[in-house]
Enzyme design. Sequence first.
Site, PDB file in Angstrom:
ATOM      1  N   ASP A 258       0.830  -1.197   0.000  1.00 36.46           N
ATOM      2  CA  ASP A 258       0.000   0.000   0.000  1.00 36.46           C
ATOM      3  C   ASP A 258       0.874   1.261   0.000  1.00 36.46           C
ATOM      4  O   ASP A 258       2.047   1.217   0.385  1.00 36.46           O
ATOM      5  CB  ASP A 258      -0.880   0.049   1.255  1.00 36.46           C
ATOM      6  CG  ASP A 258      -1.871  -1.082   1.288  1.00 36.46           C
ATOM      7  OD1 ASP A 258      -2.171  -1.651   0.227  1.00 36.46           O
ATOM      8  OD2 ASP A 258      -2.342  -1.393   2.399  1.00 36.46           O
TER       9      ASP A 258
HETATM   10  N1  URA Z   1      -1.395  -5.753   4.058  1.00 40.97           N
HETATM   11  C1  URA Z   1      -1.828  -4.474   3.991  1.00 40.97           C
HETATM   12  O1  URA Z   1      -2.837  -4.123   4.575  1.00 40.97           O
HETATM   13  N2  URA Z   1      -1.090  -3.610   3.278  1.00 40.97           N
HETATM   14  C2  URA Z   1       0.054  -3.940   2.623  1.00 40.97           C
HETATM   15  O2  URA Z   1       0.667  -3.091   2.007  1.00 40.97           O
HETATM   16  C3  URA Z   1       0.474  -5.276   2.702  1.00 40.97           C
HETATM   17  C4  URA Z   1      -0.267  -6.171   3.430  1.00 40.97           C
END
Ligand code: URA
Length: 235
Positions: A103
């Site tokens: 993310d």
């Molecule tokens: N889980 C999440 O919520 N975000 C990420 O970037 C990776 C795993």
Amino acid sequence: MRIDKMLSECTGESRSDIKKLIKQGRVCVNGVPVRSPDTKIDEKRDNVTLDGRQVEYKPFIYIMLNKPEGYVSATEDSREPTVMELMPDEYKKRGIFPAGRLDKYTTGLMILTNDGQFAHEALSPRSHVEKTYVVTLRDTLTADDVAAFHEGIYIEGGYKTKSAVLEITGSHNARVTLREGRYHQIKQMFGARGNRVLTLKRISFGGLLLPDDLKEGESRELTKEELALVFVKND
Ligand code: URA
């Protein structure tokens, strides 16, 4: 294989630019300048040089990046900066893309490659490649959270997550190991427990650990040994 194809794949330069370099006599095969772009070579054995420097036959590249906050895991985005902006040009022109997503506000280990088969295998839940994250949470963690992560948690779309390992390392700190990668999975899992992720960082991809000396925003090519570690189990 044709010399122009080999050089184009291994340098990221276009076939027409390679053709020009060949015409200028800057490309040698086994010490002899080649003049024609359709010259056939044995890409695994012949010694190919460009301006006197050896070009190895490595059509695929694998880069590790310590992703900082604020970048999206995409090759292009009309609004947000992408992780590609952190890549040196020599990697970008080889057609790399992120193998999986982190993310925008997640940091840590990310692999970029131009090898679609590798990316598929590294990300498929069937390959059981574990990814480990360190997390800080808004609320205190409990033993019930550990049990729930182990059992599987219902997230978006009624999907029940596969068994995951939650290790509590402090009242608001934990390590989470997943074998799958659903959208916002860790955030959703803690959200379903009534908690909230404050920071998230990926520290391993299979048996490959984020090196201490790779600072946020930095990237480098994986060695053969590091690449093989991706498919090695952590335990
Ligand atoms: N889980 C999440 O919520 N975000 C990420 O970037 C990776 C795993």
